[in-house]
Design a protein around this motif. Structure first.
Motif, PDB file in Angstrom:
ATOM      1  N   UNK A  40     -38.170 -49.815  37.900  1.00 61.62           N
ATOM      2  CA  UNK A  40     -36.407 -49.601  37.177  1.00 61.62           C
ATOM      3  C   UNK A  40     -36.583 -47.949  36.983  1.00 61.62           C
ATOM      4  N   UNK A  41     -37.905 -47.918  37.001  1.00 55.75           N
ATOM      5  CA  UNK A  41     -38.540 -46.027  36.783  1.00 55.75           C
ATOM      6  C   UNK A  41     -37.903 -45.532  38.146  1.00 55.75           C
ATOM      7  N   UNK A  42     -38.623 -46.445  39.495  1.00 52.74           N
ATOM      8  CA  UNK A  42     -38.332 -45.802  40.720  1.00 52.74           C
ATOM      9  C   UNK A  42     -37.011 -45.366  41.428  1.00 52.74           C
ATOM     10  N   UNK A  43     -36.387 -46.712  41.015  1.00 53.61           N
ATOM     11  CA  UNK A  43     -34.761 -46.696  41.254  1.00 53.61           C
ATOM     12  C   UNK A  43     -33.852 -45.487  40.091  1.00 53.61           C
ATOM     13  N   UNK A  44     -34.069 -44.637  38.982  1.00 49.05           N
ATOM     14  CA  UNK A  44     -33.220 -43.849  38.392  1.00 49.05           C
ATOM     15  C   UNK A  44     -34.480 -43.201  39.407  1.00 49.05           C
ATOM     16  N   UNK A  45     -35.401 -42.595  39.461  1.00 44.97           N
ATOM     17  CA  UNK A  45     -35.690 -41.735  40.338  1.00 44.97           C
ATOM     18  C   UNK A  45     -34.623 -41.197  41.626  1.00 44.97           C
ATOM     19  N   UNK A  46     -34.858 -42.317  42.015  1.00 42.24           N
ATOM     20  CA  UNK A  46     -34.216 -42.377  43.617  1.00 42.24           C
ATOM     21  C   UNK A  46     -32.164 -42.267  43.115  1.00 42.24           C
ATOM     22  N   UNK A  47     -32.323 -42.961  42.242  1.00 41.03           N
ATOM     23  CA  UNK A  47     -30.404 -42.286  41.521  1.00 41.03           C
ATOM     24  C   UNK A  47     -30.155 -41.048  42.005  1.00 41.03           C
ATOM     25  N   UNK A  48     -31.165 -40.487  41.115  1.00 44.17           N
ATOM     26  CA  UNK A  48     -31.425 -39.317  39.967  1.00 44.17           C
ATOM     27  C   UNK A  48     -31.062 -38.334  40.998  1.00 44.17           C
ATOM     28  N   UNK A  49     -32.442 -38.156  42.264  1.00 47.53           N
ATOM     29  CA  UNK A  49     -31.963 -37.753  44.166  1.00 47.53           C
ATOM     30  C   UNK A  49     -30.960 -37.324  44.314  1.00 47.53           C
ATOM     31  N   UNK A  50     -29.798 -38.657  44.598  1.00 43.35           N
ATOM     32  CA  UNK A  50     -29.070 -38.655  45.508  1.00 43.35           C
ATOM     33  C   UNK A  50     -28.219 -38.161  44.475  1.00 43.35           C
ATOM     34  N   UNK A  51     -27.547 -38.687  43.302  1.00 51.53           N
ATOM     35  CA  UNK A  51     -26.648 -37.264  42.530  1.00 51.53           C
ATOM     36  C   UNK A  51     -26.855 -35.904  42.640  1.00 51.53           C
ATOM     37  N   UNK A  52     -28.451 -35.791  42.608  1.00 52.64           N
ATOM     38  CA  UNK A  52     -28.320 -34.225  43.348  1.00 52.64           C
ATOM     39  C   UNK A  52     -28.454 -33.896  43.907  1.00 52.64           C
ATOM     40  N   UNK A  53     -28.776 -33.673  45.384  1.00 54.41           N
ATOM     41  CA  UNK A  53     -28.790 -33.467  46.419  1.00 54.41           C
ATOM     42  C   UNK A  53     -26.998 -34.043  47.421  1.00 54.41           C
ATOM     43  N   UNK A  54     -26.385 -35.196  46.875  1.00 56.61           N
ATOM     44  CA  UNK A  54     -25.876 -35.462  47.576  1.00 56.61           C
ATOM     45  C   UNK A  54     -24.163 -34.564  47.755  1.00 56.61           C
TER      46      UNK A  54
END
Length: 115
Positions: A40-54
């Motif tokens: 769950x933590x990895x998925x949350x980190x991935x979605x945060x990175x996508x939201x930041x860099x997109x």
């Protein structure tokens, strides 16, 4: 009075209560194992990175309108590779680059006004 006879129901009640508490906790209480929490933590980190860099990627794409036209002409399956090759996600760690590229391609294509 026999002490063993009076403790036996108490022990069975405690064991049954513990099993019931564990079952209810995992089924409805939101309890998870350590491995699930890590996922769950990895998925949350991935979605945060996508939201930041997109948004940065989309801004790079918008600065190259000729490339946006080519991106729109690409098949849906190869748009993320196009974004990577265009260099719009060079500032993203390799671990998250494909996810950001996929989100960027979708946002850039959907953000374009149709001709």
């Amino acid at each position: 009075m026999n002490i063993k006879e009076s403790i036996k129901p108490l022990a069975w009640g405690a064991a049954g209560g513990a099993v019931a508490a564990i079952a209810i906790g995992f089924a409805w209480g939101g309890w998870v194992t350590g491995a699930t929490a890590g996922k769950m933590q990895e998925a949350s980190a991935a979605s945060a990175v996508v939201a930041a860099f997109m948004p940065l990627c989309v801004a790079s794409a918008e600065q190259q309108p000729d490339q946006l036209v080519l991106l729109k002409a690409e098949s849906t399956w190869s748009r993320d590779d196009f974004v990577v090759k265009a260099g719009w996600v060079n500032n993203v760690t390799e671990q998250y680059r494909q996810e950001v590229a996929d989100a960027c391609a979708t946002a850039a294509v959907n953000g374009m006004k149709s001709d």
